[in-house]
Write a protein that holds these residues in place. Structure first.
Motif, mmCIF file in Angstrom:
data_model
loop_
_atom_site.group_PDB
_atom_site.id
_atom_site.type_symbol
_atom_site.label_atom_id
_atom_site.label_comp_id
_atom_site.label_asym_id
_atom_site.label_seq_id
_atom_site.Cartn_x
_atom_site.Cartn_y
_atom_site.Cartn_z
ATOM 1 N N ALA A 1 -57.023 84.010 -38.425
ATOM 2 C CA ALA A 1 -58.344 83.672 -38.763
ATOM 3 C C ALA A 1 -59.301 84.283 -37.761
ATOM 4 N N PRO A 2 -59.270 84.198 -36.379
ATOM 5 C CA PRO A 2 -60.226 85.004 -35.685
ATOM 6 C C PRO A 2 -60.126 86.477 -35.908
ATOM 7 N N GLU B 1 -49.816 78.212 -32.388
ATOM 8 C CA GLU B 1 -49.806 79.880 -32.611
ATOM 9 C C GLU B 1 -51.077 79.948 -33.658
ATOM 10 N N ALA B 2 -51.507 81.296 -33.427
ATOM 11 C CA ALA B 2 -52.733 81.570 -34.418
ATOM 12 C C ALA B 2 -52.207 81.896 -35.794
ATOM 13 N N THR B 3 -52.736 81.424 -36.939
ATOM 14 C CA THR B 3 -52.447 81.353 -38.226
ATOM 15 C C THR B 3 -53.415 82.299 -39.066
ATOM 16 N N PRO B 4 -53.181 82.297 -40.445
ATOM 17 C CA PRO B 4 -54.261 83.418 -41.009
ATOM 18 C C PRO B 4 -54.982 82.183 -41.733
ATOM 19 N N PRO B 5 -56.131 82.650 -42.227
ATOM 20 C CA PRO B 5 -56.829 81.704 -42.959
ATOM 21 C C PRO B 5 -56.345 81.637 -44.466
ATOM 22 N N LEU B 6 -56.556 80.447 -45.125
ATOM 23 C CA LEU B 6 -56.292 80.384 -46.534
ATOM 24 C C LEU B 6 -57.217 81.305 -47.283
ATOM 25 N N ILE B 7 -56.918 81.465 -48.517
ATOM 26 C CA ILE B 7 -57.847 82.034 -49.472
ATOM 27 C C ILE B 7 -57.821 81.723 -50.788
ATOM 28 N N ALA B 8 -58.924 81.288 -51.218
ATOM 29 C CA ALA B 8 -59.322 80.503 -52.222
ATOM 30 C C ALA B 8 -60.259 81.039 -53.319
ATOM 31 N N LYS B 9 -60.256 80.791 -54.653
ATOM 32 C CA LYS B 9 -61.024 81.293 -55.817
ATOM 33 C C LYS B 9 -61.918 80.104 -55.999
#
Length: 242
Positions: A98-99, A183-191
């Motif tokens: 996410a950062p 730990e750093a994790t990815p952002p979610l991606i939504a429509k």
């Protein structure tokens, strides 16, 4: 262009100073727009920066120069200049977190982060190519209540995409361990569609977030010009992290 009498336009003190340098001469005073670098006014320069960033990201993830040349209709020498140049200070480091997405968003290249993540983090070339077919608006990462997100895949009946239960649980456990370890994790991606947010990437991650008691999380939201949900998307600007 019409010429004006400087004596009628400039204050007396300023006029005296101008006469010291250019008495009797015709002067052209450029507007601020005239000082813009090539391509800035039209936005073309920024388009090239964005394109070159994605080319650079693809190269770093193993895409051969010859393949990039064919994909972007550029000579191999041009591709080499893009990926090898040390003069380009616009290049951003990429990380599936996410950062990193926030840094790309600040530079106006959130869409390029999304494509890099989908291609190499999710290994879903078809999804990336599908996203590129239509003009889309990307916002984020926004801190959004997870209760507003609809999961689209899982082992449960009624899911848009049914997946193997064991495989899904393994992925959920993977993300659960990362969340619990901080730990750093990815952002979610939504429509955005019809006043709801339909999850595209991160269904096991969303389930892990629910199980670990997380109520808000960074989300990249996209919509098409045809979606008609502009007002729904705008209300989440308040969730943009610092």
């Amino acid at each position: 262009m019409n010429y004006e009498n400087a004596g009628e336009l400039l204050p007396e003190k300023l006029l005296k100073e101008v006469k010291k340098y250019a008495a009797g001469k015709l002067l052209y005073i450029p507007q601020d727009d005239d000082k813009k670098a090539w391509g800035e006014a039209s936005g073309y320069r920024q388009l090239l920066v964005r394109r070159n960033q994605l080319i650079y990201n693809k190269y770093l993830h193993g895409t051969p120069i010859a393949e990039l040349s064919k994909e972007y209709y550029l000579s191999q020498e041009t591709i080499k200049r893009i990926v090898y140049s040390k003069k380009n200070t616009n290049k951003l480091d990429y990380d599936p977190t996410a950062p990193s997405a926030a840094a790309y968003a600040e530079a106006g290249m959130l869409e390029e982060w999304v494509h890099t993540y989908v291609l190499f983090g999710r290994r879903n070339k078809n999804f990336s190519e599908g996203l590129a077919l239509i003009n889309r608006t990307y916002e984020g990462p926004l801190w959004i209540p997870l209760s507003l997100l609809d999961r689209t895949s899982g082992p449960e009946s009624g899911m848009k995409w049914r997946v193997d239960r064991e495989d899904f649980e393994q992925k959920v456990m993977h993300w659960t361990k990362q969340i619990q370890a901080g730990e750093a994790t990815p952002p979610l991606i939504a429509k955005v569609a019809q006043g709801r947010m339909e999850l595209n990437c991160g269904n096991p991650l969303l389930e892990a977030l629910h199980r670990t008691g997380v109520s808000e999380y960074p989300v990249i939201v996209w919509m098409t010009e045809l979606a008609g949900d502009e007002q729904y998307l705008k209300q989440y600007v308040m969730y943009t992290p610092d």
